[in-house]
Every structure is written in C-alpha cells, then in structure tokens.
Design a protein around this motif. Structure first.
Motif, PDB file in Angstrom:
ATOM      1  N   SER A 140       0.843  -1.195   0.000  1.00 21.17           N
ATOM      2  CA  SER A 140       0.000   0.000   0.000  1.00 21.17           C
ATOM      3  C   SER A 140       0.878   1.245   0.000  1.00 21.17           C
ATOM      4  N   VAL A 141       0.326   2.327  -0.536  1.00 23.21           N
ATOM      5  CA  VAL A 141       1.045   3.605  -0.529  1.00 23.21           C
ATOM      6  C   VAL A 141       1.272   4.074   0.904  1.00 23.21           C
ATOM      7  N   ARG A 142       0.304   3.811   1.762  1.00 27.60           N
ATOM      8  CA  ARG A 142       0.412   4.239   3.154  1.00 27.60           C
ATOM      9  C   ARG A 142       1.619   3.598   3.844  1.00 27.60           C
ATOM     10  N   HIS A 143       1.791   2.287   3.633  1.00 27.44           N
ATOM     11  CA  HIS A 143       2.929   1.593   4.233  1.00 27.44           C
ATOM     12  C   HIS A 143       4.247   2.106   3.659  1.00 27.44           C
ATOM     13  N   MET A 144       4.277   2.325   2.343  1.00 24.63           N
ATOM     14  CA  MET A 144       5.485   2.842   1.704  1.00 24.63           C
ATOM     15  C   MET A 144       5.805   4.243   2.236  1.00 24.63           C
ATOM     16  N   ARG A 145       4.787   5.078   2.385  1.00 20.15           N
ATOM     17  CA  ARG A 145       5.000   6.433   2.883  1.00 20.15           C
ATOM     18  C   ARG A 145       5.558   6.415   4.309  1.00 20.15           C
ATOM     19  N   PHE A 146       5.029   5.514   5.128  1.00 19.93           N
ATOM     20  CA  PHE A 146       5.502   5.411   6.516  1.00 19.93           C
ATOM     21  C   PHE A 146       6.971   5.035   6.564  1.00 19.93           C
ATOM     22  N   LEU A 147       7.375   4.023   5.787  1.00 21.36           N
ATOM     23  CA  LEU A 147       8.766   3.558   5.824  1.00 21.36           C
ATOM     24  C   LEU A 147       9.720   4.583   5.208  1.00 21.36           C
ATOM     25  N   PHE A 148       9.281   5.279   4.149  1.00 23.20           N
ATOM     26  CA  PHE A 148      10.107   6.336   3.564  1.00 23.20           C
ATOM     27  C   PHE A 148      10.369   7.427   4.601  1.00 23.20           C
ATOM     28  N   SER A 149       9.320   7.836   5.282  1.00 27.29           N
ATOM     29  CA  SER A 149       9.463   8.894   6.288  1.00 27.29           C
ATOM     30  C   SER A 149      10.368   8.445   7.426  1.00 27.29           C
ATOM     31  N   LEU A 198      14.125   7.598   5.444  1.00 26.82           N
ATOM     32  CA  LEU A 198      14.752   8.638   4.637  1.00 26.82           C
ATOM     33  C   LEU A 198      14.438  10.048   5.103  1.00 26.82           C
ATOM     34  N   GLY A 199      13.422  10.187   5.953  1.00 29.62           N
ATOM     35  CA  GLY A 199      13.080  11.502   6.448  1.00 29.62           C
ATOM     36  C   GLY A 199      12.243  12.340   5.512  1.00 29.62           C
ATOM     37  N   LEU A 200      11.675  11.728   4.471  1.00 28.35           N
ATOM     38  CA  LEU A 200      10.785  12.434   3.559  1.00 28.35           C
ATOM     39  C   LEU A 200       9.848  11.444   2.889  1.00 28.35           C
ATOM     40  N   THR A 201       8.755  11.948   2.329  1.00 30.30           N
ATOM     41  CA  THR A 201       7.746  11.087   1.727  1.00 30.30           C
ATOM     42  C   THR A 201       8.167  10.664   0.318  1.00 30.30           C
ATOM     43  N   PRO A 202       7.536   9.622  -0.251  1.00 28.24           N
ATOM     44  CA  PRO A 202       7.839   9.235  -1.631  1.00 28.24           C
ATOM     45  C   PRO A 202       7.621  10.387  -2.624  1.00 28.24           C
TER      46      PRO A 202
END
Length: 316
Positions: free
Chosen positions: A292-301, A304-308
């Motif tokens: 999901s985009v939500r899971h990817m966004r959480f792990l990126f943040s 990496l400290g920023l959203t996809p």
C-alpha cells in the motif's frame, strides 16, 4: 570580525572549499563591517596547490606561518584527505585546534581530523559512501551515518560535498541569526534546511556477495520477487534451514536481519522507480512489495526523512 580559515593540501576537493567559503563571503554583504567574516586559506606546501579536479589554488599562507587563533578552522575532503595522512598537517592541526574557537571538516576531511586524533569522543559525520570506513578507522568517534552535518561542542562536521554549504549556513545562522542565513541561501539558490538526510542519497541495502551460499540464494530470490510476501519461515525454507538457524546465519553474513534486508531492498527498489519512471505511487508500492502507498510512505518517512512524493520531486 570572525576569522574563518580553510586548510588546503594536494588533491583536496575544490567544492568542499569553495562552497562554505562562498557562504561566508555572501554573508558579508548583509553584515556590518565589524561583524563580517575574514576568510583565508592555509596551505601545506609553498606555492599553488592542485585540487582533485586539476584547478590550482594559491593559499594565503603556509602552515608554518599560520599561528593565528582562528574562530573557525575547516578541513576540506577529497582524495588527498582519505588517501594520504600529511604528517606535517596533522602536527600543525593539533596545535592550531587548541587555539581555535571551533574546528571542523567538510565531507571526507573528517579523515584528516581523525588521523590528527581530533575526532575521539565526538559525534561526527562524513560522506555517506565513507561512513563505514570512518567507523573502522576511528572507533573512538561516534559516526552519525545519515546526518547532513553534526555539531558536537566545538567540532562541526558535514556529510558529502555540498553538505559543506549546509554546515556554513548553520554557522552563519548561529552567529548572526536565521534571517541572514536565509538571505545567503536565497542568493545561492539552496534551501536553508534540507528535507531528509544523507540516507536519501545512499543505497540502504548492501550488495549481495558474489559467491553462492544458501543466504545469497535467498537474497537474490527476494530481490527478484519483491512483490511477494516473505516471512522468516519462508526464507528459511528457501535456504533449507530452520528459521532460527537461518536468521542467525543471515545476520552474521549480511550484518542485518532478514527482514531489515527485505525492507531496505524494497525501499531501494521504490526509490529507483520514483527516480526513473512516472508510475503512480500505487504502482510503485505494489511493484516494490509494500502492498500500500500508506505503508510505503511510513517507511520512507522513517528511513529517509521524507515522503515518496518529496523524494520524487527532489530526484527529478
């Protein structure tokens, strides 16, 4: 008036010197004469010194004559910083730092400070590509692997190359306030504070070892099937090991747990897709195995400290 000096040696990286010095020079436009920075360069050799890109720079003074108590003393990086030790420079630095108000390094200049014994007991950083090497070389220092710059008491160190600009802007902000630093950043067309950290520029996953073992077979299988679901039990089955034994062997060989490897591989896959394609975030998340985009966004943040979305914008 504060004095800022940059120490130069053969094969230094020109941008490591020019970036920070330009920040202080532009800051002088906004400061009263008595508040301006006095800039100088110090050379380890008499005459011109050649930077790693072939450009020659003639330092203002040789280290034998540089006995001033500088407010800020900086060392740039470059091949000459991590490939050579420069004994005369190391001896001079030990004495000069004791007189300086603050000292620091740009990029791999941290290796010069380390060889001079000036990193021990401090939190420091360097270019992401060299953090592991710095950790091994100077175990008494605490290396922050993903920081753009780190200030610990009277020592300030920065990450790779252009991070020296961030370091200098932070010094200007501390000396003269955020407004002056922001004005300088606008002139240089850079942001006052970057989104994210050095992690956004470095791969999270180490390369798979070239020789074949049960662990590398599992690693390569996962990399080819990131969109599939994996558990420790499934990975262990692919390696024909028990889950506990597999997890132990994997951690020993790869220096991270199986799930950390999988997560890092998925983030690196997503980063590549964000950099090289215009695929919708939902497709990127599916192809990378996030679900999901939500899971990817959480792990990126988190990593990496920023959203996809911000990552794609900064990479385009």
């Amino acid at each position: 008036m504060k004095t800022v000096a940059m120490v130069l040696f053969p094969d230094f990286l020109l941008l490591d010197m020019a970036g920070p010095m330009e920040v202080f020079s532009i800051a002088n436009r906004y400061l009263a004469p008595t508040e301006r920075y006095e800039l100088s360069t110090i050379g380890t050799e008499h005459g011109a010194l050649r930077a790693s890109n072939g450009v020659s720079v003639h330092p203002d003074v040789h280290i034998d004559q540089a006995d001033q108590a500088y407010d800020l003393l900086l060392v740039p990086g470059g091949p000459g910083a991590y490939s050579e030790k420069h004994p005369p420079l190391l001896d001079w630095l030990q004495s000069a730092v004791s007189r300086a108000g603050c000292y620091g390094s740009i990029c791999t200049g941290a290796f010069v400070l380390g060889h001079a014994g000036l990193l021990d007991g401090y939190r420091v950083t360097t270019h992401w590509h060299y953090t592991e090497r710095l950790i091994k070389a100077f175990p008494k220092a605490t290396v922050e692997t993903d920081k753009i710059y780190v200030q610990d008491r009277n020592l300030i160190t920065s990450g790779g190359v252009t991070a020296g600009i961030d370091l200098a802007l932070s010094v200007v902000a501390e000396d003269h306030g955020k407004k002056v630093a922001q004005d300088v950043a606008k002139v240089l067309l850079v942001v006052m504070k970057r989104q994210g950290s050095q992690a956004q520029f470095s791969p999270l996953m180490a390369a798979v070892a070239p020789h074949e073992t049960p662990v590398t077979r599992v690693q390569n299988y996962m990399l080819e099937h990131l969109d599939e679901a994996f558990s420790i039990e499934r990975m262990a089955g692919l390696a024909t090991m028990s889950p506990r034994h597999f997890a132990r062997v994997f951690a020993r060989e790869v220096k991270m747990t199986p799930m950390e490897f999988l997560q890092s591989a998925r983030i690196d896959c997503a980063r590549n897709l964000l950099e090289t394609t215009d695929l919708p975030l939902k497709t990127v998340a599916f192809k990378s195995g996030f679900g999901s985009v939500r899971h990817m966004r959480f792990l990126f943040s988190e990593k990496l400290g920023l959203t996809p979305t911000l990552y794609r914008e900064q990479s385009s």
